[in-house]
Scaffold this active site. Structure first.
Site, PDB file in Angstrom:
ATOM      1  N   HIS A 149       0.686  -1.081   0.012  1.00  0.00           N
ATOM      2  CA  HIS A 149       0.109  -0.038  -0.110  1.00  0.00           C
ATOM      3  C   HIS A 149       0.893   1.385  -0.075  1.00  0.00           C
ATOM      4  CE1 HIS A 149      -0.842   3.187   3.125  1.00  0.00           C
ATOM      5  NE2 HIS A 149      -1.903   3.529   2.301  1.00  0.00           N
ATOM      6  N   THR A 152       0.114   9.269  -0.630  1.00  0.00           N
ATOM      7  CA  THR A 152       0.578  10.383  -0.463  1.00  0.00           C
ATOM      8  C   THR A 152      -0.263  11.594  -0.479  1.00  0.00           C
ATOM      9  OG1 THR A 152       1.939  10.771  -2.322  1.00  0.00           O
ATOM     10  CG2 THR A 152       3.260  10.212  -0.575  1.00  0.00           C
TER      11      THR A 152
END
Lengths: 312, 312
Positions: A149, A152
């Site tokens: 995973h 941002t």
């Protein structure tokens, strides 16, 4: 726990034109990173050796689908400020990737007065917010290749900050992989502040923990939020470096293991581990629960769920 | 929504000896019902025709496992009043049942002051509670046979009440099955109060709704809570009649469809529907979330999760 909370004092927002420039640069970067990740993953799809499971398939390719918040939200009429949207890129049923989704989105609107209380700076913006980010989850065909995973984001309310992270989810831990994954993100963090990596690593271990089973979801990585050092360029640089680190280390880890043989027992264990992954995302993950509870597009919000899982 | 809440005035609890008798009778009933359900399901396991998928397996049998709250709870030492336990009965990998769990439990203790505020009558018992019940979820081998859930329970705080329900989860709705399932529970309810069934049916539709997907989990049934009519014998009678209704109608529905052929496409759809089932239980189900958040035995709390599911 105090270092999990936003800083007491926020850096003042710049003038409107500069703020708009920053927003554009951030959302352009998330799109560029998406394009480069998708290209790297499609390249991996072409590299599987003949004779391995799924090698008989055509190399997988991403399908893209745009969505807008106004299309999705039942209350769009009542809230004309609700806006923006995103693009889901999904590769399903590939040779290497069983299901990988890469979402980018740039949205804006007003938080409800109730929710605004929980968001730093929202009181100073009368609940208005802007958010842009990239979010990725990869579930792999081979039980020998770790799932991953990465996310941002940049958020603007009455203040502005970055958040994100990446964590690795092998079916059986390979210590060298774990070390190299962490080292890649440590290098990205250390360029900016030597205090970042130890803090972000601990935050990741704390966040991706399945409390009801008293076990970690994976082998960690980094997790951070509320990054507002006072130097926006530096903070944006951290965000880009985290993305670059991901783009280097994850395809490397995939190449290390994608040609290894595996058994039905390996696959069964992969499906059980994926059950834990689904449990975490549906019970605890803040992004998932936020998306579900605020009327997000369920296909995009739940893109992270594994293509197949077992609770034997 | 007012009829989803507990009545304003509670029936006073009886003297201690009578209350103990009621508790025993209720928990004895849940155990008896468990035994009869397990026997009925093991009988179904013997009735699958040769040549059908999984007919080559031995008929499945339930395995039982006892657990006590003191064994499980990290805070048992700090809370010596924490007590009781239960018994899980699980049949896995059968010919007809892919995974079915039947839990009975009888537990007591003190709610935290925070949680006590949310529980009717807990302020009048200084947070003390007693609870006993049966809970069942069946995931079936054949996509032609509906999955099902059933639960009934008796709770005592400063007041006492019954709750429960049952809902049917076919992969593709068969209208006659839905009608007969509802009719069975309507008959059970109508013996006690003609207002019960319409209210409990609506409550079920409201409860088992996957809000983020804007769709029902299944085809409904009944759901009720806070039943305290002033006549404990009648309320206990309702609880028993709901159990008897389940014991009649569900095996009947299984027999109607268990010998039907099915395809891989049917199975795929079953796994997708099961993904929705898991989503509901992990995101919304009060019992599941209560169990996870209060340190319940995760194996028992998550017994409801499907043996295999897909999010394609």
């Amino acid at each position: 726990m105090s270092d999990r909370r936003p800083p007491e004092t926020a850096t003042p927002l710049p003038e409107a034109a500069e703020l708009d420039t920053r927003k554009s640069r951030a959302s352009d970067w998330f799109r560029e990173l998406r394009d480069r990740i998708c290209a790297a993953f499609e390249q991996l799809e072409t590299e599987l050796d003949d004779g391995l499971p799924h090698a008989e398939l055509a190399p997988g390719q991403f399908e893209r689908k745009r969505w807008t918040r106004a299309d999705e939200a039942a209350d769009a009429d009542a809230n004309p400020d609700l806006g923006g949207g995103g693009e889901m890129s999904i590769l399903r049923g590939g040779r290497v990737f069983e299901k990988v989704g890469v979402n980018i989105s740039t949205v804006h609107g007003n938080f409800s007065p109730q929710f605004a209380k929980e968001i730093p700076g929202a009181a100073d913006s009368d609940g208005r917010f802007w958010a842009s980010g990239i979010s990725l989850v990869a579930h792999m065909r081979s039980p020998k290749v770790p799932a991953v995973h990465m996310n941002t984001r940049m958020i603007v309310t009455g203040r502005s900050w970055f958040g994100g992270g990446s964590d690795l989810n092998p079916m059986v831990e390979v210590p060298q992989d774990t070390a190299d994954f962490h080292a890649a993100f440590q290098a990205a963090c250390d360029k900016h502040d030597p205090a970042y990596y130890p803090r972000f690593k601990a935050w990741c271990d704390e966040y991706f923990f399945i409390k009801h089973r008293n076990q970690a979801r994976g082998v960690g990585g980094i997790f951070y939020d509320y990054i507002d050092s006072g130097d926006w360029e530096a903070d944006f640089g951290l965000t880009r470096d985290v993305g670059e680190a991901f783009l280097t280390i994850y395809p490397d880890l995939v190449r290390r293991h994608m040609q290894e043989p595996w058994t039905e027992a390996d696959r069964d264990w992969q499906l059980v581990k994926r059950g834990l992954y689904a449990e975490f995302n549906l019970v605890y993950d803040r992004g998932t629960r936020f998306g579900l509870m605020t009327g997000g597009n369920p296909e995009a919000v739940l893109m992270s769920l594994p293509p197949e899982a077992k609770w034997p």
